[in-house]
Write a protein that holds these residues in place. Sequence first.
Motif: not given
Length: 364
Positions: A190-193, A217-231, A326-331
């Motif tokens: 249901a969460a997936l659908l 757009v003004q940055a030279r470097d950017v960091l993206f952070l997440g844990r678990g399935s968001l990593y 569970f579905v947060a990484p897709i979103l």
Amino acid sequence: GKGNYRHFMEKELHEHPIVLGDTLRQYIDPASRAAALPALPFDPATVPRLTMSACGSAYLAAQVGRYWIEQIARIPVDSDIASELRYREPVLPEGGAALFVSQSGETADTLAALRLLRSLGQKVLSIVNVDESSMARESDGAVLTVAGPEIGVASTKAFTAQLAVLACLALGFGRARGVLDGAEEARLTAALLEVPGHAAALLEDSTEVLELAREVVQARDVLFLGRGSLYPIALEGALKLKELSYIHAEGYAAGEMKHGPIALIDASVPVIALCPSGPLFEKTASNLQEAAARGGRIMAFTDAEGAPALRRFAERVVVLPTVDPFVAPILHAIPVQLLAYHVAILKGTDVDQPRNLAKAVTVE
Ligand code: M6R
């Protein structure tokens, strides 16, 4: 053609809801609210281990798949990028199976790793978007993503379709192994659908992502952070930004920050955090707070439940629909793709055909 869109990538981003819906309907039975998988070349109930491999974004989808399959189906999973797997002399279990993920089905390293593992006796299942592709033909079984043709070099809808298939596989495997009960499976399907509807809402108004893009757009470097399935989605955000805008970006597991990358944090490095509510929220938020305390400019994607805590130290908080973890990484994959798209447009780079890149990398 591109229809009314300026770029194939823009068109393909807007196809997320349809593609996710089509792919999920293919692998979920609405009546039983259970995963409905095609015949598989191995028995998920008894397979001793899965080896997952791919390149680029497809590999990052596989990484999310690994978290899901281990958590939900309790199958040991090993994963590696294909160009490493094919030369590292992997130790493979008897009766094991391998899963390869690819939009094109023609990526040279993935195809070579597939051939190698098959020759070493592993049962091979591929998740591909092109059913006539070499990988589909040379595997023991293939599961198709229903993404339609993807023209933009940057993978968008094919990536989320790969996630949708992997989520369904995790559920089907979990049931086959007797570790996922029917009620929980129904809750997760249901969460997936619900994801396609949320994706449509996200795409309808991307004002906040565009504002974020004006900072990035003004940055030279950017960091993206997440844990678990968001990593893996943090890694995907960094990959997309690099390939489309040529801005240096890195994805990190949020918990790994203090082991090095925190040294480069200052007010000139935007830190894009993927931090939905859920079991890892508090841990991620405290990692982000450490970065904020060192002058880092935190820009977080979260949901209504996570927003108040993050607003205490984050410069920007973008609130996404509340979904099951569970579905947060897709979103979350969708706004990070959109961000890279908008940054590239602001920079004036060629979004459909970034320099030095090919849609299918058919050389080693
Ligand atoms: O066709 P494939 O899925 O095998 O391609 C794998 C990678 O080359 C691909 O995902 C690449 O990383 C994309 N340009 C990412 O947007």
